[in-house]
Each structure stands twice: as C-alpha cells, then as structure tokens.
Scaffold this active site. Structure first.
Site, PDB file in Angstrom:
ATOM      1  N   LEU A 277       0.857  -1.173   0.000  1.00 41.76           N
ATOM      2  CA  LEU A 277       0.000   0.000   0.000  1.00 41.76           C
ATOM      3  C   LEU A 277       0.900   1.231   0.000  1.00 41.76           C
ATOM      4  O   LEU A 277       2.085   1.119  -0.192  1.00 41.76           O
ATOM      5  CB  LEU A 277      -0.931  -0.050   1.211  1.00 41.76           C
ATOM      6  N   THR A 278       0.309   2.386   0.207  1.00 40.73           N
ATOM      7  CA  THR A 278       1.106   3.600   0.140  1.00 40.73           C
ATOM      8  C   THR A 278       2.299   3.487   1.058  1.00 40.73           C
ATOM      9  O   THR A 278       2.172   3.202   2.230  1.00 40.73           O
ATOM     10  CB  THR A 278       0.250   4.808   0.548  1.00 40.73           C
ATOM     11  N   GLN A 279       3.512   3.690   0.472  1.00 41.24           N
ATOM     12  CA  GLN A 279       4.714   3.365   1.231  1.00 41.24           C
ATOM     13  C   GLN A 279       5.314   4.588   1.864  1.00 41.24           C
ATOM     14  O   GLN A 279       4.896   5.710   1.635  1.00 41.24           O
ATOM     15  CB  GLN A 279       5.764   2.797   0.283  1.00 41.24           C
TER      16      GLN A 279
ATOM     17  N   PRO B 243       2.093   3.527  -5.092  1.00 34.41           N
ATOM     18  CA  PRO B 243       2.958   4.315  -5.980  1.00 34.41           C
ATOM     19  C   PRO B 243       4.408   3.848  -6.001  1.00 34.41           C
ATOM     20  O   PRO B 243       4.872   3.181  -5.080  1.00 34.41           O
ATOM     21  CB  PRO B 243       2.881   5.712  -5.365  1.00 34.41           C
TER      22      PRO B 243
ATOM     23  N   MET C 262      -3.215   3.222  -5.275  1.00 34.34           N
ATOM     24  CA  MET C 262      -2.641   3.493  -3.951  1.00 34.34           C
ATOM     25  C   MET C 262      -1.383   2.655  -3.729  1.00 34.34           C
ATOM     26  O   MET C 262      -1.128   2.213  -2.618  1.00 34.34           O
ATOM     27  CB  MET C 262      -3.678   3.229  -2.837  1.00 34.34           C
TER      28      MET C 262
END
Lengths: 196, 241
Positions: B24-26, B129, B127
């Site tokens: 997921l969004t890191q 990236p 979501m």
C-alpha cells in the site's frame, strides 16, 4: 535419398521400425533447401554470413532478414522456414530477458542454448504439433571468450568453431576445415566468410 | 501501519486481491535528492548528486541516479532508490529489446516520458505508488526534450526542470540565466553552479555528482564530479569558529 516411411511418418509421436522419427528428418530436409548460413568463431568474436536469395525484384531492400539479435551479447542466424524461426527467436529473447530479471546479468550462451534446444525438442514429442522446420546458429561474446552453438530441429546442439546450414553447407564446411580458427580475429573471418 | 482502519480497507479494496506482499502507500527508505536538468541549443544537460540518504543519515555516497537509455535518451531519478532500481531494470530491458529488433525505431525521450507518466499515474491510482520523481531528457526529432513525471503521475515539459528542493532553490537561478540559444558549455556551467547552491542549501545534498549530456552526437554521463564549494563567507558569520 530418404526412404518412404509409409505409415510411420505421419506424426512426430511415432518411431519407424528402424528407430527413426521421420517428421524430424523431414524437418531437416526443409533446411537443406534454404539459403546457406555460416557461422565462424574466431578468437575475439563470432561472424555470421547469410546467403541472400533474392526471389523477386519487388522486395524492399532488407526483406527476408535471417539474422536476429537475441540480447546485447547474443546473435542468431537461422536457416529453413523463416516463420518457424521467428518463434524460436522470440522464445530465445524471452529466456534471455527472464535470466536477466532473475540473475541480474547477461545469460551465458551455453545456458540459453540448452533452454532453447529443450524447447525445440519438446515439439518433436507430440502428434499435436510438428517439429520446427529450421536450424539456428547462436553466437555470443562473453567475458570467457566467444561461443557458438548450432541447434537442429531434433533439439540436438553442439558447440562449433565453424558451422554451416542450408543449400551449400557441404561446400562451406569443406572450405572451413582449412581454416585455423583459434588464431583468427573477426576481421579476418569476415573476409573468409565473404569468400565462401 | 496506518491507525485509521477505514483508510486501510479502502485502499485494500482498490488494490484488489492479495497475491504477493501487501503494497500500500509506502514510506520511501533510501532516497535520492534533487535532479536538475536544462535544455540548451543542441541537447540537454542533467545533474544529480551521488547520495542515497537513509532518512537523515548520509548512508550510500556512491549512488548513480542518472541512467543512459540509448544514444538519444537519459533519465534522472529522485526519491526511493529501490523504486528507481526497479524502473531501471524494466527500462533497460526495453532498451535491449529495441537493440535486438534493430528496426531503426528506438525509445525516444517523448515516448519514454509518456510511458512513465502512464505507469506512475496508474500505480498511484491503485494506492501503490513508485515513490520517485523522474526527469526524462534527450534529443527528440533533432531538438532537445525535457520532461518531468512525479509519483502522482503529474507530468510536464519545460526547458528547465528541477525536482524536490531543486524546484525551489535551483529553478529560479536557472530561469534567470536561461536563453533559448544557450550553448552546451553555458548549460553545463549552469548545472554546475546550481549543484553548488544545492549543496549549500539542501540538507540532504552531497558534494559529488554525475553530469549527463545528450546531444546529436550521443549520450554520455560524466562523473563523479565534485562541487567546489566556497566557504569563505563563513568567517564573517558571528559565532562560526
């Protein structure tokens, strides 16, 4: 010439009583009728030369190209059915790119040849498909030196210093046997190839 | 992970099935700082320092953040270094495929810019990236080309591009000095001067950098070069020993 394999030559999944797989032999015949291709391995590289059979003046220049790049360091020359050869070229490119993605480097030619030969061999095992009607010569320049292998439609491959496929292969091989490959660099080999 | 449960399940739903590790969004881990680039009459010049920061630790001091793709294209990358390495592998394979086909059609800066925009935008829309900002540059139809794409998929083209802190510190300096008929030597000097100012002012910058130049003659990356800083004003600062 070939004997008539009545009844035993209809599919690649059958042996003849004298132990031959006729479909594979017929595939080899397809190559003998194509334009000659030769490969010469010298001490600092590999040279390929192809006979350009111009069957029509209507072709654009550059049509019927039989030399393919597989990777930055590997090239392939083909003889036989060009459409079959294109599939082998694509498979080789994929194998090479998978190796690079997994191991982070240039694929060694003997490893790639083994994989491609295994793929070609698979098509000689089943009646649902026919063997590839082409032979390929693979060449590369690696840190350990130049390498050259030839794979025929049966899936068998050998490493060569000089090899030839196609119409004039016998004549080409005779000329090649006179050359001392280990001492020649690729510039000299290009001249020899042109003479052949 | 995020303490806001509804946010978690929202992004999970978009990301789809969990084949493989959850991405997921890191947060970026090892990062590169600004990339600067300027278009001159006959090509483009890039500058990117060689530091991979690990938060505030100046950890990897020999990271090359410029990548030559072919004789007409180059990219520079800022942000998560692992994401850059991932893109590097994919783009290098695209370049090898081009080389093999040998049909006089090679990856051009404009095509690569477009491709990167699509990839980065689509990943951000899931979501998930790639935490990178990429500058794409080179020669397109005989003229210099420079394009920017960030982790959101925002993309634009401009004769002067700087990412991150560079966009605030270096861009105004470069814009003041830029002319459409800038020569290669002037462009390189502009990049060198800007790299020096970045080293003075960006707390995550480094004094060694790579310089990339693409012209009709080809693409080359020089380096690591060193910034020649001038600290002589330091003695004027009260309290500076």
């Amino acid at each position: 010439m070939s004997s008539i394999g009545t009844g035993y030559d209809l599919s690649a999944s059958q042996f003849s009583p004298d132990g031959r797989v006729f479909q594979v032999e017929y595939a080899q015949k397809a190559i003998e009728n194509s334009g000659t291709a030769i490969g010469l391995r010298g001490k600092n590289g590999v040279v390929f030369a192809m006979e350009k059979l111009v069957t029509s003046k209507l072709y654009e220049p550059g049509a019927n190209r039989r030399l393919f790049g597989i990777d930055r360091h590997i090239g392939m020359a083909v003889g036989g059915l060009l459409a079959d050869a294109r599939q082998i070229v694509e498979t080789s490119r994929k194998e090479s790119s998978n190796y690079r993605a997994e191991y982070g480097g240039d694929v060694p030619l003997r490893y790639l040849t083994d994989r491609v030969a295994g793929y070609i061999h698979a098509y000689t095992l089943y009646s649902a498909v026919r063997p590839f009607g082409c032979a390929v010569i693979l060449g590369s320049q690696e840190p350990t030196g130049p390498s050259m292998y030839m794979i025929d439609p049966s899936g068998v491959y050998y490493g060569y210093k000089g090899c030839a496929i196609g119409k004039a292969k016998q004549a080409a091989k005779t000329e090649m046997e006179k050359l001392e490959f280990s001492n020649m660099n690729i510039r000299e080999l290009v001249k020899e190839a042109a003479k052949m | 992970m995020s303490s806001n449960l509804s946010f978690d399940s929202f992004s999970t739903a978009i990301a789809g099935s969990h084949a493989g590790p959850k991405k997921l969004t890191q947060t970026p881990v090892t990062t590169g700082t600004s990339v600067l680039a300027v278009k001159f009459n006959g090509g483009v010049a890039f500058g990117a320092d060689t530091l991979g920061s690990y938060g505030s630790l100046a950890r990897f001091r020999n990271c090359e953040r410029l990548l030559k793709i072919n004789e007409s294209t180059m990219i520079g990358c800022m942000g998560d270094y692992a994401d850059f390495q991932h893109l590097k592998d994919i783009i290098e394979q695209m370049a090898i495929d081009d080389l093999c086909k040998d049909d006089n059609i090679t990856l051009s800066p404009r095509s690569l810019h477009s491709w990167l925009t699509r990839v980065l935008y689509n990943k951000r829309s899931k979501m998930d990236p790639l935490w990178t900002t990429v500058v794409v540059g080179g020669i397109e139809k005989g003229e210099g080309f420079l394009g920017f794409v960030d982790k959101l998929g925002t993309a634009y083209k401009d004769p002067i591009i700087a990412t991150g802190y560079g966009s605030m510190i270096a861009t105004p300096l470069m814009r003041n000095a830029w002319r459409p008929d800038l020569t290669q030597a002037e462009a390189v000097k502009m990049v060198e001067d800007s790299m020096r100012v970045m080293f003075y002012r960006d707390a995550r910058a480094f004094h060694k950098y790579h310089l990339g130049i693409v012209t009709a003659d080809g693409c080359q990356i020089q380096g690591p070069l060193e910034v020649q800083p001038d600290w002589s004003i330091a003695s004027l600062i009260s309290g500076y020993e």
